[in-house]
Design an enzyme around this catalytic site. Sequence first.
Site, mmCIF file in Angstrom:
data_model
loop_
_atom_site.group_PDB
_atom_site.id
_atom_site.type_symbol
_atom_site.label_atom_id
_atom_site.label_comp_id
_atom_site.label_asym_id
_atom_site.label_seq_id
_atom_site.Cartn_x
_atom_site.Cartn_y
_atom_site.Cartn_z
ATOM 1 N N GLU A 54 44.038 37.644 41.299
ATOM 2 C CA GLU A 54 43.342 38.057 42.519
ATOM 3 C C GLU A 54 42.792 36.857 43.279
ATOM 4 O OE1 GLU A 54 43.608 41.011 43.650
ATOM 5 O OE2 GLU A 54 44.631 41.702 41.839
ATOM 6 N N ILE B 194 53.219 53.100 43.861
ATOM 7 C CA ILE B 194 54.224 53.444 44.867
ATOM 8 C C ILE B 194 53.868 54.708 45.653
ATOM 9 C CG2 ILE B 194 55.995 52.363 43.441
ATOM 10 C CD1 ILE B 194 57.068 55.190 42.858
ATOM 11 N N HIS C 119 45.388 35.606 45.631
ATOM 12 C CA HIS C 119 45.372 36.353 46.892
ATOM 13 C C HIS C 119 44.227 35.861 47.778
ATOM 14 C CE1 HIS C 119 48.532 39.149 46.074
ATOM 15 N NE2 HIS C 119 47.922 39.754 45.072
ATOM 16 N N GLY D 170 49.190 53.101 46.339
ATOM 17 C CA GLY D 170 48.768 51.716 46.201
ATOM 18 C C GLY D 170 49.376 50.758 47.194
ATOM 19 N N TYR E 104 52.613 50.145 47.742
ATOM 20 C CA TYR E 104 53.878 49.523 47.356
ATOM 21 C C TYR E 104 55.050 50.504 47.423
ATOM 22 C CZ TYR E 104 51.652 45.194 45.929
ATOM 23 O OH TYR E 104 50.988 43.992 45.941
ATOM 24 N N GLU F 222 53.194 38.626 46.668
ATOM 25 C CA GLU F 222 52.606 38.347 45.356
ATOM 26 C C GLU F 222 52.843 36.917 44.884
ATOM 27 O OE1 GLU F 222 50.652 40.266 43.599
ATOM 28 O OE2 GLU F 222 50.795 42.033 44.896
#
Length: 266
Positions: free
Chosen positions: A46, A180, A49, A183, A185, A75
């Site tokens: 994290e 998916i 990020h 979240g 994604y 990512e």
Amino acid sequence: MNGLADLDVERGRKPLTTIVGNFRPPAGDGVPALLSFGELHTLFHEFGHGLQHMLTTQAEPSLAGMGGVEWDAVELSSQFMEYWLDETDWVVKDIAKHYKTGEDIPPEMLHQLKASLRFHPGLGMLGQLHLSILDLDIHMRPLKAGEKPNERDAAVAAARHTRLLKPLSQDRFLNHFSHIFSGGYSAGYYSYKWAEVLSADAFALFEEKNATQRGSLHLAEVGALFASTVLAEGGGRKAADVFASFRGRAPSTEALLRYSFGGAAM
């Protein structure tokens, strides 16, 4: 990681980010909250990020930090940070001190922690590939009337040969595959594995330049290049072009295979 404010040069606004972790609480009897090796990975992930959000130089707010970055590379910065825990010793040793004595973590314990993450790496990689393919399949071909999620899961595994072990009869993983469905994604879970290619190849440049040792002048040089490209440019250019500016070429799978399975690339 939550980006609370994006860089906005015109308004004079600096980027602001937070990392809120659900880590284990203090154990009681005077024992403080101690991070597991897995939780340390989460923190570094994290933080990667967060670095991309805070170190951006992209003047357009909608493209600053992680804004506008293709899913293929979102990512990259986070998984890159995890390699400093797995492929060097000094980073963990600087952090992992005995909370009472201040002693360094024993080398054999650190070795065991790292080895545990590489247990059955082939199954782990195959599992991630299966989830990536399943995600794309479920979003391209919605479930038919009467078709159960676990039936689609099994059908994809059989067709793509992505599962070696028979799942438990009560397995309903797809029902709570939150990445998916809620979240962010959706049809993008593949980006985790592809970003591993990018992050491993990025860290490999530090190794090639002898830039993984603390205090190394090469570490500062390669780190500055990583910061000025991957961490700084946001979505202002195509992710592939940004990566090539850092690495000097297109990405290769060699480093990921070497870090995952050891020895020479397969």
